[in-house]
Design a protein around this motif. Sequence first.
Motif, PDB file in Angstrom:
ATOM      1  N   ASP A   3       0.861  -0.991   0.022  1.00 19.57           N
ATOM      2  CA  ASP A   3       0.067   0.231   0.035  1.00 19.57           C
ATOM      3  C   ASP A   3       0.844   1.053   0.232  1.00 19.57           C
ATOM      4  OD1 ASP A   3      -2.016   2.003   0.126  1.00 19.57           O
ATOM      5  OD2 ASP A   3      -2.167   1.568   2.385  1.00 19.57           O
ATOM      6  N   TYR A   4       0.551   2.038  -1.059  1.00 20.69           N
ATOM      7  CA  TYR A   4       1.509   3.203  -1.218  1.00 20.69           C
ATOM      8  C   TYR A   4       0.627   4.350  -0.617  1.00 20.69           C
ATOM      9  CZ  TYR A   4       4.767   0.668  -4.017  1.00 20.69           C
ATOM     10  OH  TYR A   4       5.628  -0.525  -4.348  1.00 20.69           O
ATOM     11  N   GLY A   5      -0.333   4.263   0.209  1.00 16.92           N
ATOM     12  CA  GLY A   5      -1.098   5.443   0.938  1.00 16.92           C
ATOM     13  C   GLY A   5      -0.064   6.480   1.425  1.00 16.92           C
ATOM     14  N   PRO A   6       0.568   5.743   2.343  1.00 16.04           N
ATOM     15  CA  PRO A   6       1.478   6.613   3.058  1.00 16.04           C
ATOM     16  C   PRO A   6       2.470   7.785   2.293  1.00 16.04           C
ATOM     17  CG  PRO A   6       1.787   4.632   3.864  1.00 16.04           C
ATOM     18  CD  PRO A   6       1.074   4.539   2.748  1.00 16.04           C
ATOM     19  N   LEU A   7       2.651   7.264   0.957  1.00 15.16           N
ATOM     20  CA  LEU A   7       3.422   8.050   0.119  1.00 15.16           C
ATOM     21  C   LEU A   7       2.647   9.537  -0.202  1.00 15.16           C
ATOM     22  CD1 LEU A   7       5.637   9.058  -2.371  1.00 15.16           C
ATOM     23  CD2 LEU A   7       4.220   7.313  -3.711  1.00 15.16           C
ATOM     24  N   TRP A   8       1.310   9.314  -0.679  1.00 18.73           N
ATOM     25  CA  TRP A   8       0.662  10.654  -0.951  1.00 18.73           C
ATOM     26  C   TRP A   8       0.422  11.311   0.321  1.00 18.73           C
ATOM     27  CZ3 TRP A   8       1.354  10.161  -5.692  1.00 18.73           C
ATOM     28  CH2 TRP A   8       1.289   8.739  -6.528  1.00 18.73           C
ATOM     29  N   GLU A   9       0.085  10.900   1.593  1.00 19.22           N
ATOM     30  CA  GLU A   9       0.292  11.732   2.640  1.00 19.22           C
ATOM     31  C   GLU A   9       1.570  12.419   2.962  1.00 19.22           C
ATOM     32  OE1 GLU A   9      -1.558  13.627   5.777  1.00 19.22           O
ATOM     33  OE2 GLU A   9      -2.528  12.586   4.129  1.00 19.22           O
ATOM     34  N   GLY A  25      13.187  12.717 -12.318  1.00 15.43           N
ATOM     35  CA  GLY A  25      13.397  11.460 -12.931  1.00 15.43           C
ATOM     36  C   GLY A  25      12.408  10.176 -12.625  1.00 15.43           C
ATOM     37  N   ILE A  26      11.234  10.494 -11.942  1.00 14.92           N
ATOM     38  CA  ILE A  26      10.376   9.483 -11.735  1.00 14.92           C
ATOM     39  C   ILE A  26       9.284   9.475 -12.747  1.00 14.92           C
ATOM     40  CG2 ILE A  26       8.346   8.427 -10.355  1.00 14.92           C
ATOM     41  CD1 ILE A  26      11.432   8.338  -8.964  1.00 14.92           C
ATOM     42  N   ASP A  27       9.435   8.198 -13.708  1.00  9.90           N
ATOM     43  CA  ASP A  27       8.529   8.622 -14.924  1.00  9.90           C
ATOM     44  C   ASP A  27       6.897   8.063 -14.640  1.00  9.90           C
ATOM     45  OD1 ASP A  27       8.369   5.742 -14.802  1.00  9.90           O
ATOM     46  OD2 ASP A  27       9.878   5.295 -16.201  1.00  9.90           O
ATOM     47  N   ASN A  28       6.235   8.483 -15.743  1.00  8.22           N
ATOM     48  CA  ASN A  28       4.768   8.224 -15.674  1.00  8.22           C
ATOM     49  C   ASN A  28       4.311   6.762 -15.332  1.00  8.22           C
ATOM     50  OD1 ASN A  28       3.661  10.796 -15.926  1.00  8.22           O
ATOM     51  ND2 ASN A  28       4.142  10.813 -18.064  1.00  8.22           N
ATOM     52  N   LYS A  29       5.161   5.690 -15.982  1.00 11.42           N
ATOM     53  CA  LYS A  29       4.802   4.471 -15.616  1.00 11.42           C
ATOM     54  C   LYS A  29       4.950   4.228 -14.214  1.00 11.42           C
ATOM     55  CE  LYS A  29       6.238  -0.133 -17.015  1.00 11.42           C
ATOM     56  NZ  LYS A  29       6.788  -0.907 -17.787  1.00 11.42           N
ATOM     57  N   THR A  30       6.115   4.385 -13.634  1.00 11.08           N
ATOM     58  CA  THR A  30       6.030   4.314 -12.363  1.00 11.08           C
ATOM     59  C   THR A  30       5.283   5.011 -11.289  1.00 11.08           C
ATOM     60  OG1 THR A  30       8.675   4.336 -12.509  1.00 11.08           O
ATOM     61  CG2 THR A  30       7.885   4.756 -10.364  1.00 11.08           C
ATOM     62  N   LEU A  31       4.855   6.480 -11.769  1.00  8.32           N
ATOM     63  CA  LEU A  31       3.916   7.242 -10.954  1.00  8.32           C
ATOM     64  C   LEU A  31       2.320   6.261 -11.122  1.00  8.32           C
ATOM     65  CD1 LEU A  31       4.277  10.727 -11.595  1.00  8.32           C
ATOM     66  CD2 LEU A  31       4.523   9.507  -9.497  1.00  8.32           C
ATOM     67  N   SER A  33       1.926   2.927 -11.376  1.00  6.47           N
ATOM     68  CA  SER A  33       2.380   1.776 -10.711  1.00  6.47           C
ATOM     69  C   SER A  33       2.024   1.953  -9.227  1.00  6.47           C
ATOM     70  CB  SER A  33       3.772   1.192 -10.590  1.00  6.47           C
ATOM     71  OG  SER A  33       3.962   0.562 -12.000  1.00  6.47           O
ATOM     72  N   LEU A  34       2.570   3.381  -8.934  1.00  7.66           N
ATOM     73  CA  LEU A  34       2.397   3.422  -7.357  1.00  7.66           C
ATOM     74  C   LEU A  34       0.798   3.929  -7.035  1.00  7.66           C
ATOM     75  CD1 LEU A  34       5.541   6.197  -7.019  1.00  7.66           C
ATOM     76  CD2 LEU A  34       4.989   4.075  -5.555  1.00  7.66           C
ATOM     77  N   LYS A  35       0.324   4.446  -7.907  1.00 11.05           N
ATOM     78  CA  LYS A  35      -1.362   4.671  -7.854  1.00 11.05           C
ATOM     79  C   LYS A  35      -2.084   3.411  -7.780  1.00 11.05           C
ATOM     80  CE  LYS A  35      -1.036   9.242 -10.108  1.00 11.05           C
ATOM     81  NZ  LYS A  35      -1.369   9.829 -11.354  1.00 11.05           N
ATOM     82  N   LYS A  36      -1.650   2.451  -8.364  1.00 12.11           N
ATOM     83  CA  LYS A  36      -2.255   1.107  -8.406  1.00 12.11           C
ATOM     84  C   LYS A  36      -1.702   0.118  -7.448  1.00 12.11           C
ATOM     85  CE  LYS A  36      -3.756   1.690 -13.219  1.00 12.11           C
ATOM     86  NZ  LYS A  36      -3.456   1.231 -14.582  1.00 12.11           N
ATOM     87  N   ASN A  37      -0.882   0.541  -6.507  1.00 12.50           N
ATOM     88  CA  ASN A  37      -0.213  -0.412  -5.576  1.00 12.50           C
ATOM     89  C   ASN A  37       0.444  -1.635  -6.317  1.00 12.50           C
ATOM     90  OD1 ASN A  37      -0.840   1.463  -3.348  1.00 12.50           O
ATOM     91  ND2 ASN A  37      -2.844   0.434  -3.401  1.00 12.50           N
ATOM     92  N   LYS A  38       1.209  -1.367  -7.245  1.00 15.21           N
ATOM     93  CA  LYS A  38       2.044  -2.259  -7.857  1.00 15.21           C
ATOM     94  C   LYS A  38       3.340  -2.094  -7.585  1.00 15.21           C
ATOM     95  CE  LYS A  38      -0.883  -2.791 -11.937  1.00 15.21           C
ATOM     96  NZ  LYS A  38      -0.798  -2.959 -13.534  1.00 15.21           N
ATOM     97  N   ASN A  39       4.277  -3.356  -7.745  1.00 14.82           N
ATOM     98  CA  ASN A  39       5.681  -3.162  -7.344  1.00 14.82           C
ATOM     99  C   ASN A  39       6.580  -2.379  -7.801  1.00 14.82           C
ATOM    100  OD1 ASN A  39       5.135  -5.512  -6.039  1.00 14.82           O
ATOM    101  ND2 ASN A  39       5.467  -6.943  -7.571  1.00 14.82           N
ATOM    102  N   ILE A  40       7.386  -1.785  -7.132  1.00 11.89           N
ATOM    103  CA  ILE A  40       8.350  -0.954  -7.621  1.00 11.89           C
ATOM    104  C   ILE A  40       9.743  -1.384  -7.454  1.00 11.89           C
ATOM    105  CG2 ILE A  40       7.042   1.229  -7.906  1.00 11.89           C
ATOM    106  CD1 ILE A  40       8.496   2.077  -4.993  1.00 11.89           C
ATOM    107  N   THR A  41      10.885  -0.966  -7.682  1.00 13.14           N
ATOM    108  CA  THR A  41      12.066  -1.551  -7.465  1.00 13.14           C
ATOM    109  C   THR A  41      12.800  -0.712  -6.189  1.00 13.14           C
ATOM    110  OG1 THR A  41      13.302   0.124  -8.843  1.00 13.14           O
ATOM    111  CG2 THR A  41      12.701  -2.024  -9.801  1.00 13.14           C
ATOM    112  N   MET A  42      13.623  -1.271  -5.636  1.00  9.13           N
ATOM    113  CA  MET A  42      14.391  -0.815  -4.467  1.00  9.13           C
ATOM    114  C   MET A  42      14.955   0.656  -4.638  1.00  9.13           C
ATOM    115  SD  MET A  42      13.226  -2.431  -1.666  1.00  9.13           S
ATOM    116  CE  MET A  42      14.266  -1.826  -0.573  1.00  9.13           C
ATOM    117  N   LEU A  43      15.306   0.588  -5.805  1.00  7.85           N
ATOM    118  CA  LEU A  43      16.396   1.836  -6.420  1.00  7.85           C
ATOM    119  C   LEU A  43      15.194   2.991  -6.587  1.00  7.85           C
ATOM    120  CD1 LEU A  43      18.908   3.054  -7.540  1.00  7.85           C
ATOM    121  CD2 LEU A  43      18.201   2.270  -9.784  1.00  7.85           C
TER     122      LEU A  43
END
Length: 64
Positions: A3-9, A25-31, A33-43
């Motif tokens: 859950d990436y809810g804490p990110l938005w807060e 440098g965070i691209d649209n695809k990553t954003l 993924s974050l909105k849909k609670n999908k996986n992102i890399t540790m980097l």
Amino acid sequence: MIDYGPLWETMRKRQVTQYRLLQEGIDNKTLDSLKKNKNITMLTLEKLCDIIGCTPNDIVKFQQ
């Protein structure tokens, strides 16, 4: 479940916009993924922490 809810807060509290993430440098695809609670890399997680000035706990929480 991730859950990436804490990110938005955290972004709201620190006045960091999605536009700023894109500029840094965070691209649209990553954003998306974050909105849909999908996986992102540790980097990417590390990069988000650097941009926002926070820790991973301020960005993601794990739910069962």
